[in-house]
Design an enzyme around this catalytic site. Structure first.
Site, short mmCIF file in Angstrom:
data_model
loop_
_atom_site.label_atom_id
_atom_site.label_comp_id
_atom_site.label_asym_id
_atom_site.label_seq_id
_atom_site.Cartn_x
_atom_site.Cartn_y
_atom_site.Cartn_z
N ASP A 140 3.21 -10.80 -1.88
CA ASP A 140 4.51 -11.37 -1.49
C ASP A 140 5.37 -11.48 -2.74
O ASP A 140 6.07 -10.54 -3.10
CB ASP A 140 4.26 -12.71 -0.81
N ASP A 191 -5.18 -15.97 7.02
CA ASP A 191 -5.34 -17.24 7.73
C ASP A 191 -4.07 -18.08 7.70
O ASP A 191 -3.15 -17.82 6.94
CB ASP A 191 -6.44 -18.07 7.07
N LYS A 244 4.99 -7.24 1.16
CA LYS A 244 6.15 -7.84 1.85
C LYS A 244 7.43 -7.29 1.27
O LYS A 244 7.61 -7.23 0.05
CB LYS A 244 6.09 -9.35 1.72
N ASP A 251 -5.12 -8.68 -0.02
CA ASP A 251 -4.64 -8.69 1.36
C ASP A 251 -3.14 -8.45 1.43
O ASP A 251 -2.68 -7.51 2.05
CB ASP A 251 -5.03 -10.01 2.05
#
Ligand code: 5GP
Length: 187
Positions: A113, A169, A141, A110
């Site tokens: 980071d 989420d 990111k 997903d």
């Protein structure tokens, strides 16, 4: 990437900030990545390994845009730490059902980071002797990844804000939003 009007996250207000990636942009980009995978893996259909639960929506759309007889499996991992920060310590909650030996594997993630989760997964899956191991991440990111990652496919590069929706989420909520939003509520 705005496109606020095409997304309907009103029921989640006031926890949501701006639309980071709208529904139309998501579907268009996922279609492009699917076409690229179709080209790159012609003649050697890959095994897509989705990382639950965040990659759920991405996997569902991406697999339908690949015109090859792909196989699909899932892993579930959980990373210890506070709700909106990863610790880099990953626990395997569900392992794969299939053998990776000799397979062309694409990890479907997903969001990357710090890169710590992916780094762990690459080592873990790489040890099972796949013919090749690549990564397809919906979101990357911006900024220094603590672990440099060779990412073969990236959907969108986004800012550092914590985001939800399209599988992502906060405390298990908001995965069912059809676009990606910044989260501005209390975690
Ligand atoms: P990393 O190990 O690269 O720092 O973090 C990767 C994992 O942290 C992702 O797979 C995801 O589960 C979680 N994560 C990182 N950033 C976000 C974010 O903005 N929103 C959500 N919902 N999860 C995130």
């Amino acid at each position: 990437m705005g496109e606020g009007t095409e997304s309907a996250g009103h029921w989640a207000a006031p926890d949501l900030g701006d639309v980071v990636v709208g529904r139309g942009a998501l579907l268009a980009r996922v279609g492009e990545i699917g076409a690229a995978i179709t080209r790159d893996y012609a003649g050697r259909p890959p095994l897509l390994v989705g990382v639950l639960k965040g990659a759920l929506n991405f996997m569902a759309d991406l697999m339908r845009s690949i015109e090859l007889p792909v196989e699909v499996d899932f892993m579930a991992v959980s990373s210890y730490g506070a709700a909106t920060k990863t610790s880099g310590v990953v626990r395997i909650v569900k392992d794969l059902d299939v053998d990776l030996a000799g397979r062309d594997v694409i990890i479907i993630e997903d969001v990357v980071d710090s890169g710590l989760t992916l780094n762990y997964l690459r080592q873990y899956l790489g040890a099972r002797h796949p013919a090749s191991l690549e990564v397809c991440a919906l979101l990357l990111k911006e900024g220094e990844q603590r672990v440099a990652q060779p990412l073969k496919y990236v959907g969108f590069t986004i800012g550092p804000a914590f985001v939800v929706g399209y599988g992502l989420d906060v405390n298990e909520r908001y995965r069912n939003l059809d676009a990606i939003y910044t989260f501005v509520g209390e975690p």
